[in-house]
Design a protein around this motif. Structure first.
Motif, PDB file in Angstrom:
ATOM      1  N   LYS A 190       0.822  -1.203   0.000  1.00 15.02           N
ATOM      2  CA  LYS A 190       0.000   0.000   0.000  1.00 15.02           C
ATOM      3  C   LYS A 190       0.859   1.257   0.000  1.00 15.02           C
ATOM      4  O   LYS A 190       2.058   1.198   0.220  1.00 15.02           O
ATOM      5  CB  LYS A 190      -0.956  -0.015   1.182  1.00 15.02           C
ATOM      6  CG  LYS A 190      -0.321   0.083   2.542  1.00 15.02           C
ATOM      7  CD  LYS A 190      -1.383  -0.017   3.612  1.00 15.02           C
ATOM      8  CE  LYS A 190      -0.864   0.599   4.889  1.00 15.02           C
ATOM      9  NZ  LYS A 190      -1.860   0.756   5.876  1.00 15.02           N
ATOM     10  N   LYS A 191       0.228   2.378  -0.230  1.00 15.11           N
ATOM     11  CA  LYS A 191       0.927   3.654  -0.345  1.00 15.11           C
ATOM     12  C   LYS A 191       1.152   4.250   1.046  1.00 15.11           C
ATOM     13  O   LYS A 191       0.307   4.132   1.924  1.00 15.11           O
ATOM     14  CB  LYS A 191       0.054   4.590  -1.191  1.00 15.11           C
ATOM     15  CG  LYS A 191       0.694   5.879  -1.569  1.00 15.11           C
ATOM     16  CD  LYS A 191      -0.224   6.644  -2.512  1.00 15.11           C
ATOM     17  CE  LYS A 191       0.420   7.917  -2.973  1.00 15.11           C
ATOM     18  NZ  LYS A 191       0.261   9.009  -2.036  1.00 15.11           N
ATOM     19  N   ASN A 192       2.301   4.907   1.229  1.00 18.55           N
ATOM     20  CA  ASN A 192       2.547   5.524   2.532  1.00 18.55           C
ATOM     21  C   ASN A 192       1.673   6.764   2.714  1.00 18.55           C
ATOM     22  O   ASN A 192       1.342   7.460   1.766  1.00 18.55           O
ATOM     23  CB  ASN A 192       4.029   5.830   2.738  1.00 18.55           C
ATOM     24  CG  ASN A 192       4.607   6.780   1.725  1.00 18.55           C
ATOM     25  OD1 ASN A 192       4.072   6.947   0.643  1.00 18.55           O
ATOM     26  ND2 ASN A 192       5.717   7.385   2.054  1.00 18.55           N
ATOM     27  N   LEU A 193       1.305   7.044   3.958  1.00 21.03           N
ATOM     28  CA  LEU A 193       0.402   8.145   4.265  1.00 21.03           C
ATOM     29  C   LEU A 193       1.105   9.487   4.358  1.00 21.03           C
ATOM     30  O   LEU A 193       0.518  10.522   4.087  1.00 21.03           O
ATOM     31  CB  LEU A 193      -0.309   7.872   5.599  1.00 21.03           C
ATOM     32  CG  LEU A 193      -1.244   6.674   5.659  1.00 21.03           C
ATOM     33  CD1 LEU A 193      -1.783   6.492   7.066  1.00 21.03           C
ATOM     34  CD2 LEU A 193      -2.390   6.847   4.691  1.00 21.03           C
TER      35      LEU A 193
ATOM     36  N   THR B  44       4.770  11.962   3.778  1.00 20.80           N
ATOM     37  CA  THR B  44       5.950  12.139   2.941  1.00 20.80           C
ATOM     38  C   THR B  44       7.049  12.861   3.714  1.00 20.80           C
ATOM     39  O   THR B  44       6.775  13.533   4.710  1.00 20.80           O
ATOM     40  CB  THR B  44       5.603  12.952   1.685  1.00 20.80           C
ATOM     41  OG1 THR B  44       5.064  14.217   2.090  1.00 20.80           O
ATOM     42  CG2 THR B  44       4.604  12.234   0.815  1.00 20.80           C
TER      43      THR B  44
ATOM     44  N   SER C  38      10.595   7.543   5.424  1.00 20.47           N
ATOM     45  CA  SER C  38       9.644   6.447   5.600  1.00 20.47           C
ATOM     46  C   SER C  38      10.235   5.190   4.995  1.00 20.47           C
ATOM     47  O   SER C  38      11.054   5.253   4.078  1.00 20.47           O
ATOM     48  CB  SER C  38       8.302   6.767   4.945  1.00 20.47           C
ATOM     49  OG  SER C  38       8.446   6.898   3.565  1.00 20.47           O
TER      50      SER C  38
ATOM     51  N   TYR D 110       9.018   0.940   4.119  1.00 16.01           N
ATOM     52  CA  TYR D 110       8.010  -0.117   4.149  1.00 16.01           C
ATOM     53  C   TYR D 110       8.583  -1.334   4.872  1.00 16.01           C
ATOM     54  O   TYR D 110       9.661  -1.816   4.537  1.00 16.01           O
ATOM     55  CB  TYR D 110       7.581  -0.501   2.727  1.00 16.01           C
ATOM     56  CG  TYR D 110       6.426  -1.460   2.688  1.00 16.01           C
ATOM     57  CD1 TYR D 110       5.154  -1.047   3.054  1.00 16.01           C
ATOM     58  CD2 TYR D 110       6.601  -2.775   2.308  1.00 16.01           C
ATOM     59  CE1 TYR D 110       4.081  -1.925   3.024  1.00 16.01           C
ATOM     60  CE2 TYR D 110       5.544  -3.661   2.270  1.00 16.01           C
ATOM     61  CZ  TYR D 110       4.284  -3.226   2.636  1.00 16.01           C
ATOM     62  OH  TYR D 110       3.234  -4.100   2.613  1.00 16.01           O
TER      63      TYR D 110
ATOM     64  N   ARG E 185       3.290  -2.618   6.559  1.00 14.78           N
ATOM     65  CA  ARG E 185       2.975  -1.221   6.852  1.00 14.78           C
ATOM     66  C   ARG E 185       4.254  -0.395   6.859  1.00 14.78           C
ATOM     67  O   ARG E 185       5.343  -0.919   6.860  1.00 14.78           O
ATOM     68  CB  ARG E 185       2.229  -1.081   8.166  1.00 14.78           C
ATOM     69  CG  ARG E 185       2.964  -1.617   9.373  1.00 14.78           C
ATOM     70  CD  ARG E 185       2.088  -1.520  10.593  1.00 14.78           C
ATOM     71  NE  ARG E 185       2.733  -2.190  11.712  1.00 14.78           N
ATOM     72  CZ  ARG E 185       2.336  -2.100  12.935  1.00 14.78           C
ATOM     73  NH1 ARG E 185       1.273  -1.404  13.227  1.00 14.78           N
ATOM     74  NH2 ARG E 185       2.974  -2.724  13.898  1.00 14.78           N
ATOM     75  N   TYR E 186       4.080   0.906   6.872  1.00 16.06           N
ATOM     76  CA  TYR E 186       5.214   1.817   6.833  1.00 16.06           C
ATOM     77  C   TYR E 186       5.635   2.224   8.240  1.00 16.06           C
ATOM     78  O   TYR E 186       4.804   2.358   9.142  1.00 16.06           O
ATOM     79  CB  TYR E 186       4.853   3.082   6.049  1.00 16.06           C
ATOM     80  CG  TYR E 186       4.895   2.885   4.559  1.00 16.06           C
ATOM     81  CD1 TYR E 186       6.061   3.126   3.845  1.00 16.06           C
ATOM     82  CD2 TYR E 186       3.777   2.445   3.870  1.00 16.06           C
ATOM     83  CE1 TYR E 186       6.109   2.939   2.469  1.00 16.06           C
ATOM     84  CE2 TYR E 186       3.821   2.252   2.498  1.00 16.06           C
ATOM     85  CZ  TYR E 186       4.987   2.506   1.813  1.00 16.06           C
ATOM     86  OH  TYR E 186       5.043   2.313   0.460  1.00 16.06           O
TER      87      TYR E 186
ATOM     88  N   GLU F  42       2.423   4.213  11.093  1.00 11.90           N
ATOM     89  CA  GLU F  42       1.462   5.213  10.614  1.00 11.90           C
ATOM     90  C   GLU F  42       0.266   5.422  11.536  1.00 11.90           C
ATOM     91  O   GLU F  42      -0.259   6.519  11.633  1.00 11.90           O
ATOM     92  CB  GLU F  42       1.018   4.908   9.192  1.00 11.90           C
ATOM     93  CG  GLU F  42       0.590   3.498   8.950  1.00 11.90           C
ATOM     94  CD  GLU F  42       0.589   3.095   7.481  1.00 11.90           C
ATOM     95  OE1 GLU F  42      -0.098   2.116   7.191  1.00 11.90           O
ATOM     96  OE2 GLU F  42       1.242   3.737   6.657  1.00 11.90           O
TER      97      GLU F  42
END
Length: 55
Positions: A2-5, A7, A26, A28, A34-35, A49
């Motif tokens: 999934k994409k990190n929340l 930046t 960040s 993964y 999860r990040y 996150e």
């Protein structure tokens, strides 16, 4: 994956302390799916996150 929340350079709030910090990097974590994030103000500590929120 999934994409990190958050930046790098983004200001966020640590939920537990209500402290405003700046995300420095960040990464993964594959086995946890999860990040994790390190912040400029506490470089030796990482946060997941769910421990952070947008400012």
């Amino acid at each position: 994956m999934k994409k990190n929340l958050f930046t790098s350079g983004e200001e966020v709030i640590i939920k537990a302390t209500d402290e405003t910090v700046t995300v420095s990097k960040s990464q993964y974590v594959k086995n946890m799916k999860r990040y994790s994030y390190t912040v400029k103000e506490q470089p030796a500590t990482f946060f997941f996150e769910e421990e952070l929120e947008k400012k």
